[in-house]
Write a protein that holds these residues in place. Structure first.
Motif, short mmCIF file in Angstrom:
data_model
loop_
_atom_site.label_atom_id
_atom_site.label_comp_id
_atom_site.label_asym_id
_atom_site.label_seq_id
_atom_site.Cartn_x
_atom_site.Cartn_y
_atom_site.Cartn_z
N GLU A 47 -29.57 -12.44 -9.61
CA GLU A 47 -30.64 -13.67 -9.30
C GLU A 47 -29.76 -15.08 -9.29
N GLN A 48 -29.07 -15.27 -10.16
CA GLN A 48 -28.29 -16.86 -10.16
C GLN A 48 -27.50 -16.73 -8.81
N PHE A 49 -26.64 -15.41 -8.57
CA PHE A 49 -25.78 -15.31 -7.56
C PHE A 49 -26.49 -15.57 -6.20
N ASN A 50 -27.49 -14.81 -5.98
CA ASN A 50 -28.21 -14.98 -5.04
C ASN A 50 -29.02 -16.28 -4.69
N ALA A 51 -29.44 -16.94 -5.73
CA ALA A 51 -29.92 -18.28 -5.52
C ALA A 51 -28.76 -19.23 -4.95
N THR A 52 -27.62 -19.11 -5.59
CA THR A 52 -26.36 -19.85 -5.23
C THR A 52 -26.27 -19.57 -3.79
N LEU A 53 -26.10 -18.44 -3.18
CA LEU A 53 -25.79 -18.22 -1.89
C LEU A 53 -26.94 -18.61 -0.98
N VAL A 54 -27.94 -18.60 -1.41
CA VAL A 54 -29.40 -18.99 -0.55
C VAL A 54 -29.40 -20.59 -0.36
N SER A 55 -29.04 -21.35 -1.54
CA SER A 55 -28.94 -22.46 -1.40
C SER A 55 -27.67 -23.37 -0.62
N ALA A 56 -26.76 -22.37 -0.57
CA ALA A 56 -25.38 -22.88 0.17
C ALA A 56 -25.63 -22.96 1.76
#
Length: 56
Positions: A47-56
Motif C-alpha cells: 500500500e505504501q509503495f503504491n501510494a509513493t508511486l502514485v504520488s510521484a
C-alpha cells in the motif's frame, strides 16, 4: 626497449580490460540490488509503495 619496460606495457594493457570488467560487474550488482530492494518494498509494504508511486 628492455624486457622490464615491455612487461610494464603489457601489464598496463591487460589491466584496462580487467578494470572495465570489474566496473561492469559492479554496475550489474547495483542494478540487481535495486531490483531486489524494489521487490522487497512491493511485497512487504504494497500500500505504501503504491501510494509513493502514485504520488510521484
Amino acid at each position: 626497449m628492455t624486457m622490464a619496460q615491455e612487461g610494464q606495457q603489457r601489464g598496463a594493457r591487460a589491466s584496462l580490460p580487467m578494470m572495465v570488467a570489474i566496473e561492469k560487474d559492479a554496475v550489474a550488482l547495483l542494478r540487481d540490488a535495486a531490483l531486489l530492494f524494489l521487490a522487497v518494498l512491493l511485497l512487504g509494504w504494497p500500500e505504501q509503495f503504491n501510494a509513493t508511486l502514485v504520488s510521484a
